[in-house]
Design a protein around this motif. Structure first.
Motif, mmCIF file in Angstrom:
data_model
loop_
_atom_site.group_PDB
_atom_site.id
_atom_site.type_symbol
_atom_site.label_atom_id
_atom_site.label_comp_id
_atom_site.label_asym_id
_atom_site.label_seq_id
_atom_site.Cartn_x
_atom_site.Cartn_y
_atom_site.Cartn_z
ATOM 1 N N TYR A 1 0.839 -1.194 0.000
ATOM 2 C CA TYR A 1 0.000 0.000 0.000
ATOM 3 C C TYR A 1 0.876 1.246 0.000
ATOM 4 O O TYR A 1 1.934 1.279 0.620
ATOM 5 N N THR A 2 0.389 2.289 -0.649
ATOM 6 C CA THR A 2 1.039 3.593 -0.586
ATOM 7 C C THR A 2 0.531 4.326 0.659
ATOM 8 O O THR A 2 -0.412 3.880 1.315
ATOM 9 N N VAL A 3 1.139 5.452 0.963
ATOM 10 C CA VAL A 3 0.680 6.276 2.080
ATOM 11 C C VAL A 3 -0.791 6.641 1.887
ATOM 12 O O VAL A 3 -1.599 6.534 2.813
ATOM 13 N N LYS A 4 -1.123 7.043 0.673
ATOM 14 C CA LYS A 4 -2.506 7.443 0.387
ATOM 15 C C LYS A 4 -3.473 6.280 0.616
ATOM 16 O O LYS A 4 -4.524 6.449 1.227
ATOM 17 N N VAL B 1 0.482 -2.496 8.142
ATOM 18 C CA VAL B 1 -0.902 -2.081 8.391
ATOM 19 C C VAL B 1 -1.322 -2.497 9.798
ATOM 20 O O VAL B 1 -1.979 -1.737 10.514
ATOM 21 N N HIS B 2 -0.903 -3.708 10.215
ATOM 22 C CA HIS B 2 -1.221 -4.153 11.578
ATOM 23 C C HIS B 2 -0.569 -3.241 12.623
ATOM 24 O O HIS B 2 -1.211 -2.882 13.614
ATOM 25 N N TRP B 3 0.691 -2.863 12.398
ATOM 26 C CA TRP B 3 1.357 -1.938 13.313
ATOM 27 C C TRP B 3 0.608 -0.612 13.366
ATOM 28 O O TRP B 3 0.359 -0.080 14.455
ATOM 29 N N LEU B 4 0.248 -0.076 12.211
ATOM 30 C CA LEU B 4 -0.476 1.199 12.184
ATOM 31 C C LEU B 4 -1.835 1.095 12.871
ATOM 32 O O LEU B 4 -2.258 2.030 13.562
ATOM 33 N N THR B 5 -2.502 -0.035 12.723
ATOM 34 C CA THR B 5 -3.785 -0.235 13.396
ATOM 35 C C THR B 5 -3.593 -0.207 14.910
ATOM 36 O O THR B 5 -4.346 0.455 15.634
ATOM 37 N N ARG C 1 10.557 1.060 1.040
ATOM 38 C CA ARG C 1 10.551 2.209 0.120
ATOM 39 C C ARG C 1 10.649 1.701 -1.310
ATOM 40 O O ARG C 1 11.305 0.697 -1.584
ATOM 41 N N ASP C 2 9.978 2.427 -2.220
ATOM 42 C CA ASP C 2 10.116 2.076 -3.632
ATOM 43 C C ASP C 2 11.333 2.788 -4.222
ATOM 44 O O ASP C 2 12.076 3.463 -3.499
ATOM 45 N N LYS C 3 11.533 2.644 -5.515
ATOM 46 C CA LYS C 3 12.714 3.226 -6.160
ATOM 47 C C LYS C 3 12.752 4.745 -6.066
ATOM 48 O O LYS C 3 13.803 5.359 -6.174
ATOM 49 N N ASN C 4 11.569 5.370 -5.842
ATOM 50 C CA ASN C 4 11.491 6.826 -5.697
ATOM 51 C C ASN C 4 11.494 7.259 -4.232
ATOM 52 O O ASN C 4 11.201 8.401 -3.931
ATOM 53 N N ASN C 5 11.792 6.324 -3.334
ATOM 54 C CA ASN C 5 11.865 6.558 -1.892
ATOM 55 C C ASN C 5 10.498 6.826 -1.257
ATOM 56 O O ASN C 5 10.408 7.407 -0.181
ATOM 57 N N ASN C 6 9.423 6.427 -1.935
ATOM 58 C CA ASN C 6 8.088 6.538 -1.352
ATOM 59 C C ASN C 6 7.856 5.356 -0.412
ATOM 60 O O ASN C 6 8.259 4.233 -0.701
ATOM 61 N N ARG C 7 7.178 5.624 0.696
ATOM 62 C CA ARG C 7 6.893 4.563 1.657
ATOM 63 C C ARG C 7 5.923 3.548 1.071
ATOM 64 O O ARG C 7 4.958 3.920 0.408
ATOM 65 N N LEU C 8 6.174 2.281 1.392
ATOM 66 C CA LEU C 8 5.285 1.198 0.996
ATOM 67 C C LEU C 8 4.969 0.365 2.236
ATOM 68 O O LEU C 8 5.846 0.068 3.036
ATOM 69 N N PHE C 9 3.696 0.004 2.370
ATOM 70 C CA PHE C 9 3.231 -0.698 3.566
ATOM 71 C C PHE C 9 2.696 -2.069 3.189
ATOM 72 O O PHE C 9 1.834 -2.181 2.315
ATOM 73 N N ASP D 1 -8.365 5.191 7.897
ATOM 74 C CA ASP D 1 -8.981 6.465 8.273
ATOM 75 C C ASP D 1 -8.022 7.336 9.098
ATOM 76 O O ASP D 1 -8.354 7.830 10.168
ATOM 77 N N LEU D 2 -6.827 7.453 8.579
ATOM 78 C CA LEU D 2 -5.805 8.335 9.141
ATOM 79 C C LEU D 2 -5.406 9.321 8.049
ATOM 80 O O LEU D 2 -5.472 8.990 6.867
ATOM 81 N N SER D 3 -4.967 10.495 8.444
ATOM 82 C CA SER D 3 -4.495 11.424 7.421
ATOM 83 C C SER D 3 -3.144 10.941 6.884
ATOM 84 O O SER D 3 -2.415 10.211 7.567
ATOM 85 N N GLU D 4 -2.841 11.344 5.676
ATOM 86 C CA GLU D 4 -1.547 10.995 5.095
ATOM 87 C C GLU D 4 -0.423 11.560 5.957
ATOM 88 O O GLU D 4 0.609 10.907 6.159
ATOM 89 N N HIS D 5 -0.626 12.757 6.449
ATOM 90 C CA HIS D 5 0.368 13.384 7.332
ATOM 91 C C HIS D 5 0.618 12.510 8.560
ATOM 92 O O HIS D 5 1.766 12.305 8.961
ATOM 93 N N THR D 6 -0.454 11.986 9.160
ATOM 94 C CA THR D 6 -0.322 11.151 10.351
ATOM 95 C C THR D 6 0.450 9.875 10.042
ATOM 96 O O THR D 6 1.325 9.471 10.810
ATOM 97 N N VAL D 7 0.149 9.246 8.921
ATOM 98 C CA VAL D 7 0.860 8.027 8.531
ATOM 99 C C VAL D 7 2.352 8.321 8.372
ATOM 100 O O VAL D 7 3.203 7.579 8.886
ATOM 101 N N ARG D 8 2.668 9.411 7.708
ATOM 102 C CA ARG D 8 4.087 9.784 7.532
ATOM 103 C C ARG D 8 4.743 10.099 8.877
ATOM 104 O O ARG D 8 5.876 9.700 9.138
ATOM 105 N N TYR D 9 4.009 10.807 9.730
ATOM 106 C CA TYR D 9 4.536 11.168 11.050
ATOM 107 C C TYR D 9 4.858 9.918 11.861
ATOM 108 O O TYR D 9 5.936 9.810 12.449
#
Length: 130
Positions: free
Chosen positions: A2-5, A45-49, A32-40, A12-20
């Motif tokens: 999954y991407t941040v979005k 997802v379980h940790w974030l939950t 991270r992908d080749k462009n350094n974007n976070r991948l989950f 149901d978290l803001s993108e800012h919150t996920v990044r924070y």
């Protein structure tokens, strides 16, 4: 993956919150992908939950970080994690008691306003007229 979005919508978290949360080290092994974007992945997802639930219970980010670090250490930290949860439970119970007192005060205040509206007592609630 999954991407941040996507994960923000899923949980149901803001993108800012996920990044924070990831920047604070609360989500172990974020990829991270080749462009350094976070991948989950599902594990992330379980940790974030879990983080979302602890945060909703009023736990600070610092306490959550301690909790996450202890989880990563394994079963030997169960007692320490229990103590963190117990401490948060006691804080929540104290907040509940405070909320009950506030609600009781507001109920008394509302009843006083009803007495004013029904002309049982004169209006003495306006500080400008004291």
């Amino acid at each position: 993956m999954y991407t941040v979005k996507e994960v923000s919508k899923l949980l149901d978290l803001s993108e800012h919150t996920v990044r924070y949360y990831t920047d604070k080290g609360l989500v172990p092994n974020v990829q991270r992908d080749k462009n350094n974007n976070r991948l989950f992945d599902e594990k992330s997802v379980h940790w974030l939950t879990g983080i979302k639930n602890l945060k909703r219970c009023g736990m600070s980010v610092e306490s959550i970080k301690t909790y996450v670090d202890l989880c990563l250490e394994g079963d030997s930290t169960v007692r320490e994690r229990y103590e963190i949860i117990l401490e948060q439970k006691n804080a929540a119970l104290a907040q509940l008691e405070e909320a009950k007192l506030r609600a009781k005060f507001m109920e008394k205040k509302a009843n006083h306003y009803l007495d004013i509206i029904n002309q049982v007592v004169q209006d003495n609630t306006n500080p400008g007229k004291w």
